[in-house]
Scaffold this motif. Structure first.
Motif, short mmCIF file in Angstrom:
data_model
loop_
_atom_site.label_atom_id
_atom_site.label_comp_id
_atom_site.label_asym_id
_atom_site.label_seq_id
_atom_site.Cartn_x
_atom_site.Cartn_y
_atom_site.Cartn_z
N LYS A 1 0.80 -1.19 -0.09
CA LYS A 1 0.04 -0.07 0.10
C LYS A 1 1.00 1.10 0.02
O LYS A 1 0.55 2.11 -0.51
N LYS A 2 1.80 1.20 0.59
CA LYS A 2 2.88 2.43 0.95
C LYS A 2 3.63 2.69 -0.33
O LYS A 2 3.53 3.90 -0.97
N ALA A 3 3.87 1.65 -1.01
CA ALA A 3 4.75 1.59 -2.23
C ALA A 3 3.78 2.42 -3.40
O ALA A 3 3.90 2.85 -4.25
N SER B 1 1.06 4.00 -3.11
CA SER B 1 0.69 5.39 -2.89
C SER B 1 1.88 6.15 -3.17
O SER B 1 1.77 7.14 -3.84
N GLU B 2 3.03 5.73 -3.07
CA GLU B 2 4.15 6.91 -3.46
C GLU B 2 4.31 6.51 -5.02
O GLU B 2 4.60 7.68 -5.64
N ALA B 3 4.11 5.39 -5.77
CA ALA B 3 4.27 5.27 -7.12
C ALA B 3 3.07 6.15 -7.65
O ALA B 3 3.20 6.79 -8.77
N GLU B 4 1.79 6.33 -6.96
CA GLU B 4 0.78 7.05 -7.39
C GLU B 4 1.18 8.54 -7.41
O GLU B 4 0.83 9.41 -8.39
N ARG B 5 1.78 9.13 -6.48
CA ARG B 5 2.25 10.63 -6.23
C ARG B 5 3.19 10.71 -7.27
O ARG B 5 3.36 11.98 -7.92
N SER B 6 4.02 9.97 -7.69
CA SER B 6 4.95 10.20 -8.53
C SER B 6 4.88 10.59 -10.10
O SER B 6 5.62 10.47 -10.97
N LYS B 7 3.53 9.67 -10.20
CA LYS B 7 3.13 9.73 -11.93
C LYS B 7 2.29 11.16 -12.19
O LYS B 7 1.72 11.41 -11.47
#
Length: 124
Positions: free
Chosen positions: A114-116, A118-124
């Motif tokens: 979930k954390k990864a 969320s971080e991937a979603e923010r960087s896209k």
């Protein structure tokens, strides 16, 4: 980019190469937990060299050293891509969902995912 794929035996050898950085055939034979003949490791190292996964280094006494020519991550990415194509029709979503639904997945694994995500979603 060409996908890098290795066999189980090649992976055993590469784990030693990656961990030590520079090895001789004898180093690999001594480091692997199961009995592998010197000639088996020599043949495997030759295959890895032909694939461009290791490169031959300096000669130490009568033995050559071998160094990694690719990273673990490059091999992981290549093999994940191959697995995704072969078993999931190229669908990363199907691969991830299959992993999540596996009985081996822990609550900690799901939290990390979930954390990864969320971080991937923010960087896209």
């Amino acid at each position: 980019m060409n996908r890098i794929s290795i066999t189980k035996c090649e992976a055993e050898v590469m784990n030693v190469v990656w961990n030590k950085g520079s090895v001789t055939i004898g180093d690999v034979v001594e480091s692997i937990d199961r009995d592998l003949a010197y000639t088996t490791v020599l043949t495997t190292m030759g295959i890895l060299e032909d694939k461009g996964i290791v490169q031959r280094g300096d000669k130490v006494g009568r033995a050559y050293t071998y160094l990694p020519a690719v990273t673990r991550e490059e091999v992981r990415q290549g093999m994940i891509g191959e697995l995704t194509e072969q078993l999931f029709g190229g669908s990363v979503r199907s691969l991830v969902l299959s992993l999540i639904q596996s009985e081996a997945v822990t609550a900690e694994d799901i939290a990390a995912l979930k954390k990864a995500a969320s971080e991937a979603e923010r960087s896209k």
